[in-house]
Design an enzyme around this catalytic site. Structure first.
Site, PDB file in Angstrom:
ATOM      1  N   ASN A 296       0.915  -1.443   0.081  1.00  0.00           N
ATOM      2  CA  ASN A 296      -0.045   0.248   0.467  1.00  0.00           C
ATOM      3  C   ASN A 296       0.621   1.564  -0.302  1.00  0.00           C
ATOM      4  OD1 ASN A 296      -2.634  -1.530   0.461  1.00  0.00           O
ATOM      5  ND2 ASN A 296      -1.673  -2.261   2.981  1.00  0.00           N
TER       6      ASN A 296
ATOM      7  N   HIS B 131     -14.440  -2.154   6.485  1.00  0.00           N
ATOM      8  CA  HIS B 131     -12.929  -2.203   7.341  1.00  0.00           C
ATOM      9  C   HIS B 131     -13.178  -3.110   8.228  1.00  0.00           C
ATOM     10  CE1 HIS B 131      -8.868  -3.123   8.486  1.00  0.00           C
ATOM     11  NE2 HIS B 131      -8.104  -3.168   7.499  1.00  0.00           N
TER      12      HIS B 131
ATOM     13  N   GLU C 241     -16.725   4.110   4.258  1.00  0.00           N
ATOM     14  CA  GLU C 241     -14.670   4.480   3.700  1.00  0.00           C
ATOM     15  C   GLU C 241     -14.940   5.273   2.881  1.00  0.00           C
ATOM     16  OE1 GLU C 241     -13.138   0.776   2.976  1.00  0.00           O
ATOM     17  OE2 GLU C 241     -13.465   0.099   4.627  1.00  0.00           O
TER      18      GLU C 241
ATOM     19  N   SER D 203     -11.016  -0.576   0.655  1.00  0.00           N
ATOM     20  CA  SER D 203     -10.050  -1.170   0.305  1.00  0.00           C
ATOM     21  C   SER D 203      -9.628  -2.250  -1.023  1.00  0.00           C
ATOM     22  CB  SER D 203      -9.446  -1.440   1.686  1.00  0.00           C
ATOM     23  OG  SER D 203     -10.498  -2.587   2.182  1.00  0.00           O
TER      24      SER D 203
ATOM     25  N   ASP E  52     -14.132   6.655   6.664  1.00  0.00           N
ATOM     26  CA  ASP E  52     -12.414   5.817   7.188  1.00  0.00           C
ATOM     27  C   ASP E  52     -11.660   6.271   5.694  1.00  0.00           C
ATOM     28  OD1 ASP E  52     -10.163   4.247   6.519  1.00  0.00           O
ATOM     29  OD2 ASP E  52     -11.353   3.152   8.110  1.00  0.00           O
TER      30      ASP E  52
ATOM     31  N   HIS F 118      -7.510   4.316   2.391  1.00  0.00           N
ATOM     32  CA  HIS F 118      -6.898   4.556   0.615  1.00  0.00           C
ATOM     33  C   HIS F 118      -6.924   5.814  -0.193  1.00  0.00           C
ATOM     34  CE1 HIS F 118      -5.682   0.043   1.713  1.00  0.00           C
ATOM     35  NE2 HIS F 118      -6.859   0.700   2.310  1.00  0.00           N
TER      36      HIS F 118
ATOM     37  N   LYS G 174       0.090   3.561   5.062  1.00  0.00           N
ATOM     38  CA  LYS G 174      -0.355   3.435   3.391  1.00  0.00           C
ATOM     39  C   LYS G 174       0.388   4.259   2.577  1.00  0.00           C
ATOM     40  CE  LYS G 174      -3.845   0.375   4.400  1.00  0.00           C
ATOM     41  NZ  LYS G 174      -5.115   0.345   5.339  1.00  0.00           N
TER      42      LYS G 174
HETATM   43  C1  LIG Z   1      -5.792  -0.327   6.219  1.00  0.00           C
HETATM   44  C2  LIG Z   1      -6.687   0.127   7.021  1.00  0.00           C
HETATM   45  C3  LIG Z   1      -7.134   1.048   8.635  1.00  0.00           C
HETATM   46  C4  LIG Z   1      -6.706  -0.177   9.635  1.00  0.00           C
HETATM   47  O1  LIG Z   1      -4.733   0.567   9.502  1.00  0.00           O
HETATM   48  P1  LIG Z   1      -3.792   0.606  10.409  1.00  0.00           P
HETATM   49  O2  LIG Z   1      -2.481   1.461  10.523  1.00  0.00           O
HETATM   50  O3  LIG Z   1      -3.277  -0.331   8.764  1.00  0.00           O
HETATM   51  O4  LIG Z   1      -3.600  -0.020  10.979  1.00  0.00           O
HETATM   52  C5  LIG Z   1      -8.346   1.305   8.780  1.00  0.00           C
HETATM   53  N1  LIG Z   1      -8.992   1.060   8.033  1.00  0.00           N
HETATM   54  C6  LIG Z   1      -9.134   0.746   6.275  1.00  0.00           C
HETATM   55  C7  LIG Z   1      -9.944   1.224   5.394  1.00  0.00           C
HETATM   56  C8  LIG Z   1      -8.218   0.631   5.766  1.00  0.00           C
HETATM   57  O5  LIG Z   1      -7.570   0.051   4.389  1.00  0.00           O
END
Ligand SMILES: *Cc1c(COP(=O)(O)O)cnc(C)c1O
Length: 394
Positions: free
Chosen positions: A53, A139, A184, A188, A213, A216, A244
């Protein structure tokens, strides 16, 4: 003394592991030794990496490395305490301040990881009297947070805002203390986007709390690359992650000053954990300086993703509704997906198979994650290999 019972207290572990083996879903961790942001070694073989990522290649950027080293020299390797004790260094405060400006929110608050933020901020904001309406494909960290909150919980069909609206309509006639919408911005595993403007409108119409969220999109999309929730009035809570596109580690919440005060006082995942270490804060601060300047890299990344989707469609592979650097190669069948992933591996390319329970049954796919550090030739090599596999129809 009670007579010792001669049973295997870890019988459940045996059984659960056996279940995974029988379903061909037993997972193991394998080491991957990175040589660059898009290349690395596993075992004794070198691979092009289409599964990380690190969308902008920042994890190996000299400015991040140098700043992480400088912060370590000055502040040490650990923050030595939680934020409310003596773990808040000037660098934590500066970073939160700069993040708030860059995202266009009143305030931000750092968290140890995106998982930790989602799994503890949601329970801090919800209780059994609340209702959560969340997209079907959110997620796992968001699901964990919702479950831990004991709130009533319904999932609307993926990106189906008509379905969401009908659930909001019903909920408005009931007596929930509050209603929260969780989604989101970029999903993801599918790489498609939610309609942020429409979500803001629905949240306003039904007086719901909007929680997005942006993991990405941060670094890759939106104004100056600061994500699809940046500079968007009407979103109450945004979670961004630094593991990421920021090439580092950790996460933040962007919100109002009042909500930040609330989380500082009521969110266990903020209160009862050690502050982010100086090296990580340095890497994030350096990434935050660079991200707004990386317009050309983002353009290249978009171009690569368009090219890949177009070529996959020509090979009759469905890239779904992807409109980001995440491009699924939908296969459906789990065993077939694994074989395609192995086929690519034999050709020096890592594109990991994503299978249930991570995605829904029947939707196994390769998840190709592109980086601005990939070249067109590297993406063409991937397309070529997928094409060859298709022709020999395994
Ligand atoms: C990767 C991800 C997370 C978790 O984040 P980390 O910092 O890796 O724990 C949370 N939400 C989404 C949508 C993700 O893709």
């Amino acid at each position: 003394m009670v007579e010792a019972k001669l049973f295997n207290k870890f019988e459940f572990v045996e059984q659960k592991l056996q279940q995974r083996r029988e379903a061909h879903q037993f997972r193991v961790v394998a080491a991957f030794d990175p040589d660059s942001s898009v290349q690395g070694t596993r075992g004794d073989r070198s691979f092009l990496n289409f599964s990380s990522n690190d969308y902008l290649g920042l994890s190996k950027h000299p400015h991040l490395i140098e700043t992480a080293q400088r912060y370590t020299q000055r502040y040490g390797t650990g923050a030595t305490a939680s934020r409310l004790v003596t773990g808040t260094y000037p660098i934590h405060q500066q970073l939160e301040h700069q993040l708030a400006i860059a995202c266009g929110y009143e305030a931000t608050l750092l968290f140890s990881s995106g998982f930790q933020a989602n799994s503890t901020v949601l329970p801090a904001l919800l209780d059994a009297s609340a209702l959560v309406l969340c997209d079907r494909l959110v997620h796992n960290s968001l699901i964990q947070g919702i479950l831990a909150s004991h709130a009533r919980f319904m999932r609307y069909r993926h990106n189906d805002l008509t379905h969401l609206k009908s659930l909001l309509e019903k909920a408005a006639r009931q007596s929930y203390s509050r209603i929260m919408i969780v989604s989101e911005t970029v999903f993801s595993m599918d790489g498609d986007r939610s309609d942020v403007t429409a979500l803001v409108q629905l949240a306003q119409d039904y007086n719901a709390i909007l929680y997005l969220d942006d993991a990405h999109a941060l670094g890759v999309m939106g104004k100056q690359g600061m994500g699809l929730a940046a500079h968007q009035p009407g979103i109450d809570i945004v979670v961004g992650t630094f593991g990421k596109a920021f090439g580092a580690f950790g996460a933040f919440v962007a919100c109002s000053q009042k909500l930040r005060d609330y989380l500082v006082n009521y969110c266990p995942g903020f209160i009862y954990t050690t502050a982010l270490p100086p090296a990580v804060v340095g890497a994030i601060a350096a990434a935050l300086e660079l991200v707004p300047t990386l317009g050309a890299e983002r353009q290249h990344l978009n171009h690569l993703a368009d090219h890949l989707r177009q070529q996959l469609s020509q090979l009759n592979y469905d890239p779904g509704n992807s409109s980001s650097q995440i491009v699924p190669v939908m296969v459906g069948d789990e065993a077939k997906t694994l074989r395609l992933s192995q086929w690519l591996e034999q050709r020096g390319m890592l594109a990991i198979a994503i299978r249930p329970p991570t995605v829904e049954p029947g939707t196994a796919r390769l998840r190709v994650a592109l980086s601005s550090q990939h070249t067109v030739a590297q993406v063409d090599a991937l397309i070529h290999a997928i094409g060859e596999w298709h022709e020999s129809s395994h």
